[in-house]
Design a protein around this motif. Structure first.
Motif, PDB file in Angstrom:
ATOM      1  N   VAL A  61       0.841  -1.206   0.000  1.00  0.00           N
ATOM      2  CA  VAL A  61       0.000   0.000   0.000  1.00  0.00           C
ATOM      3  C   VAL A  61       0.880   1.262   0.000  1.00  0.00           C
ATOM      4  O   VAL A  61       2.041   1.211   0.416  1.00  0.00           O
ATOM      5  N   LYS A 200       9.420  -1.488   8.090  1.00  0.00           N
ATOM      6  CA  LYS A 200       9.450  -0.518   9.192  1.00  0.00           C
ATOM      7  C   LYS A 200       9.602  -1.216  10.543  1.00  0.00           C
ATOM      8  O   LYS A 200       9.020  -0.796  11.556  1.00  0.00           O
ATOM      9  N   GLY A 238      13.504  -0.612   5.548  1.00  0.00           N
ATOM     10  CA  GLY A 238      14.116  -0.007   4.373  1.00  0.00           C
ATOM     11  C   GLY A 238      14.917   1.232   4.733  1.00  0.00           C
ATOM     12  O   GLY A 238      15.965   1.508   4.148  1.00  0.00           O
TER      13      GLY A 238
HETATM   14  P1  GDP Z   1       5.854   4.165  -0.583  1.00  0.00           P
HETATM   15  O1  GDP Z   1       4.669   5.049  -0.789  1.00  0.00           O
HETATM   16  O2  GDP Z   1       5.418   2.764  -0.308  1.00  0.00           O
HETATM   17  O3  GDP Z   1       6.861   4.235  -1.687  1.00  0.00           O
HETATM   18  O4  GDP Z   1       6.580   4.638   0.772  1.00  0.00           O
HETATM   19  P2  GDP Z   1       7.863   5.593   0.981  1.00  0.00           P
HETATM   20  O5  GDP Z   1       9.100   4.836   0.714  1.00  0.00           O
HETATM   21  O6  GDP Z   1       7.643   6.865   0.264  1.00  0.00           O
HETATM   22  O7  GDP Z   1       7.787   5.810   2.567  1.00  0.00           O
HETATM   23  C1  GDP Z   1       6.689   6.406   3.201  1.00  0.00           C
HETATM   24  C2  GDP Z   1       7.147   7.013   4.525  1.00  0.00           C
HETATM   25  O8  GDP Z   1       7.580   6.000   5.412  1.00  0.00           O
HETATM   26  C3  GDP Z   1       8.308   7.966   4.369  1.00  0.00           C
HETATM   27  O9  GDP Z   1       8.118   9.055   5.240  1.00  0.00           O
HETATM   28  C4  GDP Z   1       9.502   7.148   4.784  1.00  0.00           C
HETATM   29  O10 GDP Z   1      10.546   7.914   5.313  1.00  0.00           O
HETATM   30  C5  GDP Z   1       8.913   6.242   5.850  1.00  0.00           C
HETATM   31  N1  GDP Z   1       9.631   4.957   5.898  1.00  0.00           N
HETATM   32  C6  GDP Z   1       9.945   4.173   4.853  1.00  0.00           C
HETATM   33  N2  GDP Z   1      10.615   3.078   5.251  1.00  0.00           N
HETATM   34  C7  GDP Z   1      10.737   3.166   6.601  1.00  0.00           C
HETATM   35  C8  GDP Z   1      11.338   2.322   7.593  1.00  0.00           C
HETATM   36  O11 GDP Z   1      11.917   1.269   7.326  1.00  0.00           O
HETATM   37  N3  GDP Z   1      11.239   2.733   8.878  1.00  0.00           N
HETATM   38  C9  GDP Z   1      10.612   3.895   9.227  1.00  0.00           C
HETATM   39  N4  GDP Z   1      10.577   4.214  10.509  1.00  0.00           N
HETATM   40  N5  GDP Z   1      10.049   4.706   8.321  1.00  0.00           N
HETATM   41  C10 GDP Z   1      10.095   4.356   7.018  1.00  0.00           C
END
Ligand code: GDP
Length: 333
Positions: A61, A200, A238
């Protein structure tokens, strides 16, 4: 010589010429008939050089962390000596011209790496059209020497199936708190997911581990997509990169198991057959709509069907007869 000359492009792409690759992609994504023909010739020339990558689908998602994950996963895989291509199939971009996945600010680090190639998703057209172009761009990237291909999609509806149909392994990213997602898993995602990753996990490792065991027991109740592989559930983050090495190791285990059993070859052969049929359907419909007399009669017949003056089946039969020059029902008798 034209900048789209297939012989020249087919020469340059395997040499790592990025401009040639970019031109070829423009060609493949074009809807012009003359471009289409050149694209087909190019793909035919390059075909012997394709198929050499591990094709990985990544879904989840919005907000689950796909692009962040791909950044650090891509980095890890490049450090292990590979070259990584990242493409996207984005159903939102085909509908609205905008997109959840494709904007250029994503994966900036990876995009700058000489061993990576990040392509925003093509916009416009149907999901089928976007999927077809993505598939062809994947082949071009393989010919250019990218040996790990990541195909990203948003975790909604049919785009997942479209991606599962073009990759060797389909990976689903999940959130630790995802009770709702468990429902989603039961509703059929598990049939196409070969690997699940609770992402996460840095936020609350215990919660992530608990979610992973819940997913594991949910999966045990379901039939896996392949007899040679029971989809594992891993945890990762990630953002910090923790666990991406395990994900890559697991993908290699998968490849080995699927190659040893012959399931990978079988899966690719089935996909190639399905692609041919998709092409055939798309081309038939396109040829049908372009047929001069069909184009002339179609609006009026469509209106008649809309008004309820003519049964849909009768309108379809008439149009088909115009297209084929004979009545398809006669031919069956
Ligand atoms: P996408 O929409 O699935 O591509 O998600 P994104 O990679 O853009 O990440 C969405 C949000 O979650 C961003 O603010 C990221 O910094 C945060 N985020 C992504 N991966 C992690 C993780 O492994 N740990 C944490 N705490 N936050 C994460």
């Amino acid at each position: 010589m034209s900048r789209h000359d297939p012989a020249t492009l087919a020469d340059r792409i395997p040499q790592g010429d990025r401009r040639a690759l970019a031109r070829a992609i423009t060609l493949v994504e074009s809807t012009r008939d003359d471009h289409r023909r050149l694209a087909e010739e190019l793909l035919e020339r390059l075909l012997p050089l394709t198929g050499g990558s591990t094709r990985i689908g990544i879904s989840g998602v919005p907000g689950v962390g796909k692009s962040t994950f791909i950044e650090s996963f891509g980095r890890h895989v490049i450090d292990a000596g590979h070259r990584v291509g990242v493409l996207a199939v984005d159903p939102t971009s085909s509908r609205s011209g905008g997109s959840i996945l494709g904007d250029k600010t994503r994966m900036q680090e990876l995009a700058r790496d000489k061993d990576a190639f990040v392509r925003p998703s093509p916009t416009g057209g149907t999901l089928g059209g976007v999927a077809r172009r993505t598939r062809e761009v994947m082949l071009l990237c393989e010919a250019a020497g990218f040996d790990v291909m990541l195909i990203e999609t948003v975790g909604v509806g049919q785009s997942e199936t479209a991606v599962a149909d073009m990759v060797d392994l389909f990976m689903l990213l999940l959130l630790p708190g995802g009770g709702d997602e468990l429902q989603g898993i039961k509703k059929g995602i598990s049939e196409i997911a070969d690997l699940l990753v609770v992402n996460k996990a840095d936020v609350d490792p215990n919660a992530a581990n608990a979610a992973a065991s819940e997913y594991r027991s949910a999966l045990r109740m379901l039939r896996p997509a392949s007899d040679s592989w029971q989809p594992p559930v891993l945890t990762a983050a990630g953002l910090s990169g923790k666990g991406v090495d395990d994900v890559w190791a697991k993908i290699q285990d998968y490849r080995q198991a699927m190659e040893a059993s012959g399931a990978l070859a079988e899966r690719r052969a089935g996909q190639a057959r399905a692609w041919m049929w998709n092409e055939l359907e798309e081309s038939l419909i396109a040829a049908f709509k372009k047929h001069p007399e069909v184009a002339r009669d179609l609006p009026e017949l469509e209106r008649a069907v809309t008004r309820g003056d003519l049964p849909a089946a009768a309108a379809a039969r008439r149009l088909l007869k115009t297209f084929l020059g004979y009545s398809p029902s006669d031919a069956q008798d």
